[in-house]
Scaffold this motif. Structure first.
Motif, PDB file in Angstrom:
ATOM      1  N   GLU A  39      58.853  27.057  39.323  1.00 47.74           N
ATOM      2  CA  GLU A  39      57.997  27.140  40.504  1.00 47.74           C
ATOM      3  C   GLU A  39      57.088  28.368  40.422  1.00 47.74           C
ATOM      4  OE1 GLU A  39      60.419  26.484  44.016  1.00 47.74           O
ATOM      5  OE2 GLU A  39      59.199  27.947  45.089  1.00 47.74           O
ATOM      6  N   GLN A  40      55.914  28.256  41.006  1.00 43.29           N
ATOM      7  CA  GLN A  40      54.990  29.395  41.077  1.00 43.29           C
ATOM      8  C   GLN A  40      55.226  30.140  42.396  1.00 43.29           C
ATOM      9  OE1 GLN A  40      52.653  30.266  38.665  1.00 43.29           O
ATOM     10  NE2 GLN A  40      53.625  28.656  37.442  1.00 43.29           N
ATOM     11  N   VAL A  41      55.334  31.463  42.313  1.00 39.67           N
ATOM     12  CA  VAL A  41      55.504  32.280  43.526  1.00 39.67           C
ATOM     13  C   VAL A  41      54.514  33.451  43.473  1.00 39.67           C
ATOM     14  CG1 VAL A  41      57.931  31.724  43.970  1.00 39.67           C
ATOM     15  CG2 VAL A  41      57.369  33.579  42.396  1.00 39.67           C
ATOM     16  N   THR A  42      54.337  34.084  44.607  1.00 38.41           N
ATOM     17  CA  THR A  42      53.447  35.243  44.675  1.00 38.41           C
ATOM     18  C   THR A  42      54.270  36.487  44.988  1.00 38.41           C
ATOM     19  OG1 THR A  42      51.711  33.805  45.529  1.00 38.41           O
ATOM     20  CG2 THR A  42      51.398  36.175  45.832  1.00 38.41           C
ATOM     21  N   ASP A  44      55.266  39.704  46.610  1.00 40.43           N
ATOM     22  CA  ASP A  44      54.941  40.268  47.923  1.00 40.43           C
ATOM     23  C   ASP A  44      55.931  41.395  48.211  1.00 40.43           C
ATOM     24  OD1 ASP A  44      54.375  40.880  50.509  1.00 40.43           O
ATOM     25  OD2 ASP A  44      54.513  38.818  51.288  1.00 40.43           O
ATOM     26  N   THR A  49      60.327  36.450  49.358  1.00 36.93           N
ATOM     27  CA  THR A  49      59.722  35.152  49.046  1.00 36.93           C
ATOM     28  C   THR A  49      60.833  34.116  48.916  1.00 36.93           C
ATOM     29  OG1 THR A  49      58.018  36.296  47.786  1.00 36.93           O
ATOM     30  CG2 THR A  49      58.260  33.927  47.395  1.00 36.93           C
ATOM     31  N   ALA A  68      56.102  37.278  34.935  1.00 36.53           N
ATOM     32  CA  ALA A  68      54.827  37.672  35.558  1.00 36.53           C
ATOM     33  C   ALA A  68      53.947  38.302  34.483  1.00 36.53           C
ATOM     34  CB  ALA A  68      55.083  38.665  36.693  1.00 36.53           C
ATOM     35  N   THR A  95      55.369  44.617  38.092  1.00 33.45           N
ATOM     36  CA  THR A  95      54.579  43.673  38.888  1.00 33.45           C
ATOM     37  C   THR A  95      53.568  44.424  39.744  1.00 33.45           C
ATOM     38  OG1 THR A  95      56.225  43.780  40.653  1.00 33.45           O
ATOM     39  CG2 THR A  95      56.451  41.973  39.083  1.00 33.45           C
ATOM     40  N   GLN A  99      50.468  39.437  42.828  1.00 37.63           N
ATOM     41  CA  GLN A  99      50.416  38.826  41.492  1.00 37.63           C
ATOM     42  C   GLN A  99      51.146  37.474  41.484  1.00 37.63           C
ATOM     43  OE1 GLN A  99      52.423  41.200  38.570  1.00 37.63           O
ATOM     44  NE2 GLN A  99      51.467  40.168  36.825  1.00 37.63           N
ATOM     45  N   GLN A 100      50.652  36.548  40.684  1.00 49.06           N
ATOM     46  CA  GLN A 100      51.335  35.251  40.532  1.00 49.06           C
ATOM     47  C   GLN A 100      52.474  35.392  39.530  1.00 49.06           C
ATOM     48  OE1 GLN A 100      50.697  32.064  42.053  1.00 49.06           O
ATOM     49  NE2 GLN A 100      49.722  33.526  43.443  1.00 49.06           N
ATOM     50  N   THR A 102      56.096  33.181  37.793  1.00 48.97           N
ATOM     51  CA  THR A 102      56.784  31.888  37.617  1.00 48.97           C
ATOM     52  C   THR A 102      58.285  32.142  37.659  1.00 48.97           C
ATOM     53  OG1 THR A 102      55.006  31.121  36.196  1.00 48.97           O
ATOM     54  CG2 THR A 102      57.075  29.896  36.102  1.00 48.97           C
TER      55      THR A 102
END
Lengths: 150, 110
Positions: A39-42, A44, A49, A68, A95, A99-100, A102
């Motif tokens: 899954e793609q996460v951001t 934060d 998240t 990342a 990080t 930033q995006q 996986t």
């Protein structure tokens, strides 16, 4: 005519009903097998998240892999909660905020067959309880009527 | 005990309970045997697919158990129907009861 056997059978049925419903409900709740998910996460830093995939009460696998910027993050860059599937990001050099990334993780989920079986069995449990109640009332009434010769 | 072994053990209990109300003792404790078989078959149907996936030779058992799950579901429904029929005095049927009682009496007389 009610006899001792009927009353004993009634007792067993009541016991069975008391045991059956929680047993089947627990079986359904914990009938998860690990499914691998990517899954793609951001990233934060301000708030945790949550991953998208739902899981049974068994939760998620303990050791996700988060990548990342083409680099696999080590454990100091994030904190993974395997019971809720949330990532708490650490403010490290690995990080940057926004930033995006996986994440590859395992989520305990039910198979399609289990969901199908539950869809059928759940209403039946209600019927089983109803039939058990009616059987209990009938047996008890017969017993009372016999004892007091009603 | 592996999940598959537990699943197989419950399947044996379900088969035994089903055999009791269907063949071995149709006039005895039908509520108990049909209730037990309903619970056991329902449990087998619910956890079957996951048990197979947790088993070492997973793919093979997924195919076997997935098809058995629907059989278990069907037997759970039948067990519940038998429970209800017993409740309404229709299982065993009055004709069956009479025939079996007569047969039993003749055997005793002999």
């Amino acid at each position: 005519m009610t006899d001792g056997d009927s009353v004993a059978q009634l007792a067993v049925v009541i016991l069975l009903l008391i045991l059956a419903v929680p047993t089947l409900a627990t079986a359904y709740e914990r009938a998860g097998t690990p499914h691998a998910i990517e899954e793609q996460v951001t990233v934060d830093y301000a708030s945790p998240t949550s991953v998208d995939a739902n899981a049974t009460s068994e939760g998620y696998g303990a050791d996700p892999t988060i990548t990342a910027g083409g680099t696999v993050l080590n454990d100091s860059a994030y904190d993974w909660d395997a019971s809720t599937g949330t990532i708490t990001w650490g403010n490290t050099s690995q990080t940057s905020d926004g930033q995006q990334a996986t994440i590859e993780y395992r989520a305990y989920q039910r198979t399609a067959e289990t969901e199908a079986a539950w869809t059928v069995v759940a209403p039946l449990m209600g019927l089983f309880g109803l039939f058990g109640l009616v059987a209990s009332v009938r047996t008890l009434w017969s017993y009372v009527a016999e004892v007091w010769t009603l | 005990m592996t999940p598959l072994a537990l699943w197989a053990a419950v399947a044996l209990v379900a088969l035994a309970a089903t055999a009791c109300w269907a063949i071995l003792a149709r006039e005895t404790a039908v509520y108990v045997t049909s209730g037990l078989s309903f619970t056991a078959w329902a449990w087998l149907a619910i956890v079957g697919g996951d048990v197979a996936m947790l088993t070492a030779d997973g793919l093979h058992w997924v195919r076997v158990v997935s098809s058995l799950q629907f059989t278990a579901l069907a037997l759970a429904i039948i067990s519940l129907v038998v429970f209800a029929l017993r409740l309404f005095g229709a299982y065993p049927s009055p004709q069956q009861n009479a025939a079996e009682s007569t047969g039993s009496a003749e055997t005793t007389a002999d």
